[in-house]
Design a protein around this motif. Sequence first.
Motif, mmCIF file in Angstrom:
data_model
loop_
_atom_site.group_PDB
_atom_site.id
_atom_site.type_symbol
_atom_site.label_atom_id
_atom_site.label_comp_id
_atom_site.label_asym_id
_atom_site.label_seq_id
_atom_site.Cartn_x
_atom_site.Cartn_y
_atom_site.Cartn_z
ATOM 1 N N ALA A 54 3.337 -6.787 -6.059
ATOM 2 C CA ALA A 54 2.071 -6.148 -5.737
ATOM 3 C C ALA A 54 2.286 -4.702 -5.352
ATOM 4 O O ALA A 54 3.315 -4.323 -4.834
ATOM 5 N N LEU A 58 -2.168 -2.655 -2.252
ATOM 6 C CA LEU A 58 -2.695 -4.005 -2.094
ATOM 7 C C LEU A 58 -2.087 -4.676 -0.879
ATOM 8 O O LEU A 58 -2.747 -5.392 -0.154
ATOM 9 N N HIS A 181 -3.226 -10.835 -6.602
ATOM 10 C CA HIS A 181 -2.974 -9.389 -6.603
ATOM 11 C C HIS A 181 -2.122 -8.955 -7.807
ATOM 12 O O HIS A 181 -1.885 -7.764 -7.998
#
Length: 704
Positions: A54, A58, A181
Motif C-alpha cells: 500500500a 493509504l 488498499h
Amino acid sequence: MALAGSSGQASLRGGSAGGGRAGAGGGGRRAGGCSRKSPLRAPGAGSGGPGEAASPQLRSAQPLRRLPRFPVRPPARGVFPPGSRLMPAVCGTWARRGAARAVGYGNCVSNPRERRTVFLSTAGSAGPTLACSGPGTGARPGRCGLSLLPWDRFSAWLHCVCVVGFDLELGQAVEVIYPPHSKLTDKEKTNICYLSFPDSNSGCLGDTQFCFRFRRSTGRKVSLCCFLDQLDRDLPVYLKKDPAYYYGYVYFRQVRDKSLKRGYFQKSLVLISKLPYVHLFRTMLKQIAPEYFEKSEAFLEAVCSDVDRWPPPAPGKILHLPIMGIIMKLRIPTYRDKPGTTPIVQNMHQADAQISMALPTVHEVDLFRCFCPVFFHIQMLWELVLLGEPLVVMAPSPSESSETVLALVSCISPLKYCSDFRPYFTIHDSEFKEYTTRTQAPPSVILGVTNPFFAKTLQHWPHIIRIGDMKLPGEVPKQVKVKKLKNLKTLDSKPGVYTSYKPYLNKDEEIVKQLQKGVQQKRPTEAQSVILRRYFLELTESFIIPLERYVASLMPLQKCISPWKSPPQLRQFSQDDFMKTLEKAGPQLTSGLKGDWIGLYRHFLKSPNFDGWFRSRQKEMTQKLEALHLEALCNENLVFWSQKHTEVETVDLVLKLKNKLLQADREQLPVKTETLKKLQTHINDIILALPDDLQDILLKTGTT
C-alpha cells in the motif's frame, strides 16, 4: 590519486563452468573465477524492486491502534476497517492478542503461530523496525533499515487476491479485491477479467486451474524494495522476479445452477503475484478455493490474515506457511544449489497437531505430462526456446496451454528465458494487436492460446505447436511428424509441430527410447519428468559451458588490479575469438550429440537469451573486480600514505573510501565482512590523524 567508484562497464551475469577463482596472489592468475559454484550473485532483473504494498498515503490514513481481544465481525463486502482482525501480528503492541513487555529491549511479541519472536525497536520515530529471529526469516540485519508496515508481509508474497465473476450486463467483472488498499489500474483490471475466464469454446465444466502473465503498469511506488531485492539476489537467475510483469494464478469454477438467469455459476479466485512460484500457489488455491466458494468473503479475509503472518520468501530456508489450518512446508531454491538437485523437505506432523504438507518444489511443472503429446520433438523445441524463436502453443484449455508454455520456458534451465511469454493469451489482451500484426516480423515471445480465432490470426507465425487433450501417463504417444505451416487451417487440425525449422543438432534417439520404455513399464510420471529435466539440463550445460569458459578469459589478470588506480575493464566479447575456442573446447567434450553446433552458437549470439545472459554475467564479473579492488585497498598502509600527502588529498581519500563502503553495501559486492571492517578501521585511523576541526567534519560527513 585515482580511486574510482565503479568501472563504468555495462551491467551484464553468469556463473562459468570452466575457470578458476581469483586468489590473493599469483601475478598470472585470472582475477575472477567462473566456477558454477562461484559465490557471485547475479543481480536482480530491475531497479524497481519486487516489493509491492500500500502507498504511504493509504497507510497514514489508517492509524494503528490497539485491537480488541476478539475478532471484529467482517463486513459483507470484505472491506477491512482500520483495526480489523487482519492487522498483522508484526505490529507489536497493536497485535491481535495483546503485547508483552520485553525485558531490556523495546517491545516483544511472541507469535505462537509463527514459532518465533519479533522484536520491535522503539528508539526512533520511523515506526517499528523488524528484527526477526527463528527459522525462515531470511533477514540480514544491518544491511538496510527495515520498518515493516501493515500488509508488508502479505505484499512480499502476493500483490492482491481478486474475485472475478460474470455479470449478464457487464460480462466478466472484478467483484472483490483483497486487501482493499491494493492498487490495480483500469488496464490491469481489464486484463485480469478476461484472462481469469477460459474462452467459451473450452467448455471447462467443474473446477479448472491455470495461470497467466501480464504487463504491469509503470510508475508505481513500491515498499520493501531493499529487503526484497536482497532476497532476490539469492535466487537462481530463472526465478528472479521481473518487475515489469505480474503472474495471475486462477481457480475457475463453472457448474450448473438453475437459480441463476444464465443457468451456470461462473467465478474465478485469482492470486496476483510477482513471484513465479507456480506449484506453490496452485497448491494454495486447491486448499482455499473450494471452501471460499462456500463461505465467501469472510473466509477470504481469514486467508489474507494467514498470508500476512508468513515469513519472508527467503531462499534456502525451510519455510512453514500456515494457511487455514494447514501448514505448507517448502524450500525456495538458491543460486548456490547444484543445478538439477532439489533438497527434500520432510513431511512431519507439528506438535500442535496441525496438518503439514511438504511441497517438493515451488515452481516446477509436470514436464513429461506437458511434453507427452510432442515428446518426439523435444530436442527441436529446446532449440527453438534457446534461440528465442516466436512460438505459439494452441491447446483446448487454458490449463494445458499455460502448463505447456511454462514447461517450454523451463526446458533451458539454468539459463533464463529472457523474452516475453504468456501462458494464456486471449484476443482481449492489451498486447493483442502488438503480437498479431502482420506489418512486421513476429516478436520473440511464446504464446499459449485456446481460441480458434488464433489459428487464422497467427498463421504467419513460423512455429506453432498444436496440443490435443493431455493423455494419461500409461498411454504410449504416437510419433507425429513435423508438419508444414500451410497445413494448419483451424484449431481442429491434428496435434503436432507445424514449422519449417530444421534443427542444427541431430536427433537424440536415446532419450526418446528411454521415455517410451518408461511408459510401457508404467513408470510414474514424476520419474519420467525427472529423466526429462535431467536431459534438458545436461543439454543446456553442454551448450553454455564453452561460453562460460570464454567469458572467464575476458577477466583481467590479478596483477592488473592496483589500489591506486581504477579497477581494470573487462575485455570485449569477440564472436570470432569465441568460435575459435570451440574446436578444442567445444560442447563435444560433454555431449555426444553431433550436428552443426557452430551454426547453433551463431544463431544464439543474436538472440535475446544471449543478450540477457551476457549482461548479467558481465555485471557479476564487474562486481568481482570491484571486490578485488577493495581487498587491494585493505592490504595497503593507508595511514602511512596519508602522512606523506596533503590534507586535501587525505580528505579526498577518506570520502572515496566511504563511497566504496556504501557501494559494497548497496550493490551487495562479494566482499568478506572482515574486509569491510578492516577498511572502516583504516578510515577511522586516517581521520584520527587529522586536525580536530577536520575530524569533526569527516565524522559527520556521510557518503553519496
